[in-house]
Design an enzyme around this catalytic site. Sequence first.
Site, PDB file in Angstrom:
ATOM      1  N   ASN A   1      23.043  20.815  25.885  1.00 62.68           N
ATOM      2  CA  ASN A   1      23.401  20.294  24.562  1.00 62.68           C
ATOM      3  C   ASN A   1      23.053  21.308  23.469  1.00 62.68           C
ATOM      4  O   ASN A   1      23.833  21.521  22.528  1.00 62.68           O
ATOM      5  CB  ASN A   1      22.672  18.978  24.290  1.00 62.68           C
ATOM      6  CG  ASN A   1      23.350  17.793  24.950  1.00 62.68           C
ATOM      7  OD1 ASN A   1      24.560  17.807  25.172  1.00 62.68           O
ATOM      8  ND2 ASN A   1      22.579  16.776  25.279  1.00 62.68           N
TER       9      ASN A   1
ATOM     10  N   ASP B   1      28.601  15.916  26.750  1.00 70.43           N
ATOM     11  CA  ASP B   1      29.248  14.653  27.141  1.00 70.43           C
ATOM     12  C   ASP B   1      30.216  14.881  28.290  1.00 70.43           C
ATOM     13  O   ASP B   1      30.316  14.053  29.214  1.00 70.43           O
ATOM     14  CB  ASP B   1      29.981  14.058  25.946  1.00 70.43           C
ATOM     15  CG  ASP B   1      29.031  13.524  24.880  1.00 70.43           C
ATOM     16  OD1 ASP B   1      27.833  13.368  25.179  1.00 70.43           O
ATOM     17  OD2 ASP B   1      29.490  13.269  23.746  1.00 70.43           O
TER      18      ASP B   1
ATOM     19  N   HIS C   1      26.961  18.994  21.841  1.00 68.46           N
ATOM     20  CA  HIS C   1      27.012  17.671  22.474  1.00 68.46           C
ATOM     21  C   HIS C   1      28.374  17.334  23.092  1.00 68.46           C
ATOM     22  O   HIS C   1      28.419  16.642  24.121  1.00 68.46           O
ATOM     23  CB  HIS C   1      26.610  16.597  21.458  1.00 68.46           C
ATOM     24  CG  HIS C   1      25.146  16.600  21.153  1.00 68.46           C
ATOM     25  ND1 HIS C   1      24.208  15.988  21.959  1.00 68.46           N
ATOM     26  CD2 HIS C   1      24.435  17.182  20.139  1.00 68.46           C
ATOM     27  CE1 HIS C   1      22.994  16.156  21.454  1.00 68.46           C
ATOM     28  NE2 HIS C   1      23.103  16.880  20.333  1.00 68.46           N
TER      29      HIS C   1
ATOM     30  N   ASP D   1      18.007  12.019  37.342  1.00 66.74           N
ATOM     31  CA  ASP D   1      17.896  12.584  35.994  1.00 66.74           C
ATOM     32  C   ASP D   1      18.304  14.058  36.057  1.00 66.74           C
ATOM     33  O   ASP D   1      17.761  14.828  36.862  1.00 66.74           O
ATOM     34  CB  ASP D   1      16.467  12.459  35.471  1.00 66.74           C
ATOM     35  CG  ASP D   1      16.379  12.795  33.985  1.00 66.74           C
ATOM     36  OD1 ASP D   1      16.509  11.872  33.162  1.00 66.74           O
ATOM     37  OD2 ASP D   1      16.182  13.989  33.667  1.00 66.74           O
TER      38      ASP D   1
ATOM     39  N   GLU E   1      20.649  11.325  30.035  1.00 70.20           N
ATOM     40  CA  GLU E   1      21.094  11.959  31.276  1.00 70.20           C
ATOM     41  C   GLU E   1      20.509  11.278  32.508  1.00 70.20           C
ATOM     42  O   GLU E   1      20.485  11.850  33.597  1.00 70.20           O
ATOM     43  CB  GLU E   1      20.717  13.443  31.283  1.00 70.20           C
ATOM     44  CG  GLU E   1      19.229  13.725  31.258  1.00 70.20           C
ATOM     45  CD  GLU E   1      18.676  13.826  29.839  1.00 70.20           C
ATOM     46  OE1 GLU E   1      17.627  14.462  29.669  1.00 70.20           O
ATOM     47  OE2 GLU E   1      19.294  13.282  28.908  1.00 70.20           O
TER      48      GLU E   1
END
Length: 383
Positions: A252, A261, A257, A244, A287
């Site tokens: 973000n 990404d 975003h 994680d 994530e």
Amino acid sequence: MRLVVVFCLIATLCALAFGYYVSQARRHVGADYTALVTDVVRAQQDPAALRITLDSLIDSQDLIHLEQIHDLLWRIPRRIESIQRQLRRSELAPTRYADLVEELTYVASRLPALEAAVDAAAEEGLDEPASEAMLSLGMEVEEGLAWAYSELNEQLHQASAEQRLLMERLTLAVAVLLLLLLLAVGAVMLMLLHLYRQRETMRLQSRTDELTGLSNRRWLREMAEQAFDRWRRHGAPLSLILLDLDHFKRINDDFGHPLGDAVLVAFARALEREVRRIDTVARMGGEEFAILMPDSDMAGAQHLAERILRATRAMPLPGPAADRRLTVSIGVVEVADETGFDRLYSRADQLLYQAKKSGRDRVVSDHDAEDTEWQDHEDDTRG
């Protein structure tokens, strides 16, 4: 690939069939009339021979010519009968040769009279009126035969030409039909190929994460069930790594975003560079990522996790986030007595939580958890 091979095979078979058809068509075109034309050509010699014999008889009045006429009178009716029989069996329309058959029938009816005149001339002499009657009948028979055979020969050649034209048109029609067949087969092949690609695309989409191109949770679960079956049968080691990204929400929030990404995609490529070919790398959502490692024990899984930890720290972030450093928290477990993937995943998730709780940017495994529990127990005892 198989569809292409099948289409090429069908096309080759069609080409071979068409080639065989063309060769046979050329070989047999006009074959229905070949024997008949041959007999007519031979029969045309009879009136010519009769004309020559009559002319010779007028010039020399030799009785040997009467014997030659007798031979012709024996052969001519048989020729006529043979030709009429073949005409009835042929593909030629009766209306085309009806007049000719009628003429040949009439000539055949005059042959007995000619034969009687020849016999009379032989008995009475060539200078008698019987000779004149024989010559008149002979000329009549010769003219009738010559006209009928000549017309019949022309009719047969015309019919043969028409048959050849028909065969050419039929060949063209067969070629067009074969072409249409190939086009239809090709269209079906393309449709099947399109359906196959659609099915493969759907299958790939059902097992692939749309953003990163990694396996998704569903596919990881399926691969895990297969790995568990091998573990139950053969006892081969099986490990799971749960990862994680730390503080990913800040990326973000700070950069948007789209950049987030891009970071996820870059991290996915970094994972693919570190794992083995038999390992399954999946994005579990957000994530969070997972790596299923068949035939790998805890030591091997920890070693991979440490490599990923270092690679993540060194991974440059794109665009305006270039000055940030990305870290990851990792939980590592090895199958012990689990009955399925859910239990294994739950253990890995607990270890991942410990890694987060312990300060992030670290690997926590079963061994680490056991050592921590033992240390906590010692502290409680001393206290």
